[in-house]
Write a protein that holds these residues in place. Structure first.
Motif, PDB file in Angstrom:
ATOM      1  N   UNK B 148      25.035  11.955  -1.938  1.00  0.00           N
ATOM      2  CA  UNK B 148      23.782  11.366  -2.409  1.00  0.00           C
ATOM      3  C   UNK B 148      23.172  12.256  -3.478  1.00  0.00           C
ATOM      4  N   UNK B 149      23.393  11.891  -4.745  1.00  0.00           N
ATOM      5  CA  UNK B 149      22.852  12.698  -5.828  1.00  0.00           C
ATOM      6  C   UNK B 149      21.326  12.665  -5.834  1.00  0.00           C
ATOM      7  N   UNK B 150      20.726  13.796  -6.227  1.00  0.00           N
ATOM      8  CA  UNK B 150      19.276  13.903  -6.145  1.00  0.00           C
ATOM      9  C   UNK B 150      18.594  13.469  -7.438  1.00  0.00           C
ATOM     10  N   UNK B 151      19.271  13.629  -8.551  1.00  0.00           N
ATOM     11  CA  UNK B 151      18.614  13.334  -9.832  1.00  0.00           C
ATOM     12  C   UNK B 151      19.383  12.246 -10.582  1.00  0.00           C
ATOM     13  N   UNK B 152      18.734  11.722 -11.623  1.00  0.00           N
ATOM     14  CA  UNK B 152      19.380  10.683 -12.441  1.00  0.00           C
ATOM     15  C   UNK B 152      20.624  11.246 -13.122  1.00  0.00           C
ATOM     16  N   UNK B 155      23.402  11.422 -10.679  1.00  0.00           N
ATOM     17  CA  UNK B 155      23.928  10.075 -10.414  1.00  0.00           C
ATOM     18  C   UNK B 155      24.895   9.658 -11.515  1.00  0.00           C
ATOM     19  N   UNK B 156      24.502   9.947 -12.756  1.00  0.00           N
ATOM     20  CA  UNK B 156      25.377   9.586 -13.886  1.00  0.00           C
ATOM     21  C   UNK B 156      26.683  10.370 -13.835  1.00  0.00           C
ATOM     22  N   UNK B 157      26.585  11.630 -13.478  1.00  0.00           N
ATOM     23  CA  UNK B 157      27.800  12.455 -13.387  1.00  0.00           C
ATOM     24  C   UNK B 157      28.714  11.910 -12.289  1.00  0.00           C
ATOM     25  N   UNK B 173      31.252  11.307 -22.191  1.00  0.00           N
ATOM     26  CA  UNK B 173      30.935   9.979 -21.655  1.00  0.00           C
ATOM     27  C   UNK B 173      29.424   9.779 -21.548  1.00  0.00           C
ATOM     28  N   UNK B 174      28.707  10.869 -21.228  1.00  0.00           N
ATOM     29  CA  UNK B 174      27.257  10.767 -21.070  1.00  0.00           C
ATOM     30  C   UNK B 174      26.505  11.053 -22.369  1.00  0.00           C
ATOM     31  N   UNK B 183      27.354  23.270 -16.160  1.00  0.00           N
ATOM     32  CA  UNK B 183      26.526  23.986 -15.173  1.00  0.00           C
ATOM     33  C   UNK B 183      26.114  23.041 -14.043  1.00  0.00           C
ATOM     34  N   UNK B 184      25.738  21.816 -14.398  1.00  0.00           N
ATOM     35  CA  UNK B 184      25.309  20.853 -13.378  1.00  0.00           C
ATOM     36  C   UNK B 184      26.475  20.507 -12.445  1.00  0.00           C
ATOM     37  N   UNK B 185      27.654  20.316 -13.025  1.00  0.00           N
ATOM     38  CA  UNK B 185      28.829  20.004 -12.197  1.00  0.00           C
ATOM     39  C   UNK B 185      29.140  21.175 -11.276  1.00  0.00           C
TER      40      UNK B 185
END
Lengths: 138, 223
Positions: B148-152, B155-157, B173-174, B183-185
């Protein structure tokens, strides 16, 4: 003429293509060139032989399009006098489709995103084409 | 200066300062501008056409409502991200020439090479010190079932984490910067939202039993 999988190619029945070796070449190409998303090896009549594609990419459609595009490009090089055909590249705003002739009997399709390192692909694809051609001819 | 490698890249210098970095490893200023919604595709196309004669894409963008400050932000970010993309990959060789190949959208504020070097090293160090350091090119990621992703952005990732894509592919892609996506990944891997995809997911070969392309040897066939 034996017809297999709908192909009009004459097919030898007793030997198996070395799919592992072909797969290793496609894997290497995707790993070594940033932006390569999908690869397909197909017979030049548009029948797919081996594909490494995302779920939303249909190897049969891609192979058919690539074969027809390559046929037109090949004829163009002959009519216009451009020598022998090496490849065709379709430039889209969101990506690329490069098609390479592997001899007269087969082809390789490489799909890439909009950041594809096209220069490196052209460089890296040459030895891959050589090796894939040798594997297909073995 | 051309860096040959994977991803490799091209550093554009003017008067000793870096004005742009083009790399297949990171989305360029054009992609960042379009994906941010600062300019639409039609306006972008019109600006490109106009800039062929005026030689200034920036002026054409400003004429279409993108403020000079935003152009500066995006182009500066693209320079830093391009340098990171080159440094995070494999470098085979480099060459310096005096070509007059103009970048599409040069940074309004050029960056000194030593400043760029320090910033890039700092980004590489920061990435290496994260709980789940990853290569933006080598590691392909897939969403963990039920995550369950916390941020938009997360979610896109997750939507793009098919197992075939690495951080670089997802950044394209984004339409987001390579460094921020990497870093987010990395954080999402540490938090259990993503995992490194198994090789059978990253490379999914299929064939249809075709045996050989050899011409068939003549033989008797019963009809």
């Amino acid at each position: 003429m034996l017809v297999l999988s709908g192909s009009t190619f004459p097919i030898q029945e007793w030997s198996e293509l070395n799919y592992d070796a072909l797969g290793a070449e496609l894997k290497k190409l995707r790993e070594n060139v940033a932006g390569v998303t999908d690869t397909v090896i197909a017979a030049s009549d548009g029948i797919p032989i081996l594909a490494d594609v995302a779920k939303n990419v249909d190897p049969a459609h891609i192979s058919a399009l690539a074969a027809s595009g390559l046929g037109i490009a090949r004829q163009t090089t002959e009519v216009v006098g451009l020598g022998s055909l090496g490849q065709t590249v379709v430039f889209g705003s969101e990506g690329y489709m490069a098609v390479y002739a592997i001899g007269r009997l087969s082809l390789m399709v490489v799909l890439g995103d909009k950041g594809l390192n096209l220069g490196r692909l052209l460089h890296e694809s040459r030895p891959v084409i050589e090796r894939v051609g040798a594997i297909l001819a073995a | 200066m051309r860096i040959v490698g994977n991803a490799g890249g091209l550093f554009h210098l003017r008067d000793g300062l870096v004005i742009a970095v083009d790399s297949p490893g990171s989305p360029g200023a054009d992609t960042l501008l379009l994906s941010s919604g600062l300019i639409g595709e039609e306006d972008w196309a019109a600006a490109l056409i106009e800039s062929v004669e005026t030689r200034s894409l920036q002026a054409a963008l400003v004429a279409r409502g993108v403020t000079p400050a935003r152009v500066q932000d995006v182009t500066a970010a693209a320079v830093l991200d391009g340098a990171f993309a080159v440094a995070a990959g494999e470098i085979e060789r480099h060459s310096v020439d005096e070509s007059v190949e103009h970048p599409l959208l040069p940074a309004s504020t050029a960056v000194a090479p030593d400043v760029l070097l320090v910033e890039t090293a700092s980004r590489l160090d920061a990435l290496a010190s994260l709980p789940f350091p990853l290569s933006p090119y080598r590691d392909r990621v897939v969403a963990v079932h039920g995550a369950e992703p916390a941020t938009a952005e997360q979610r896109e990732i997750v939507e793009h984490a098919t197992g075939r894509r690495n951080a670089r592919d997802i950044a394209f892609a984004l339409g987001l910067g390579l460094h921020s996506v990497t870093v987010e990944i990395s954080r999402m891997l540490a938090d259990g939202l993503l995992e490194i995809a198994p090789p059978t997911t990253s490379f999914s070969f299929s064939h249809w039993g075709l045996t050989s392309l050899h011409p068939r040897a003549p033989r008797e066939v019963e009809c």
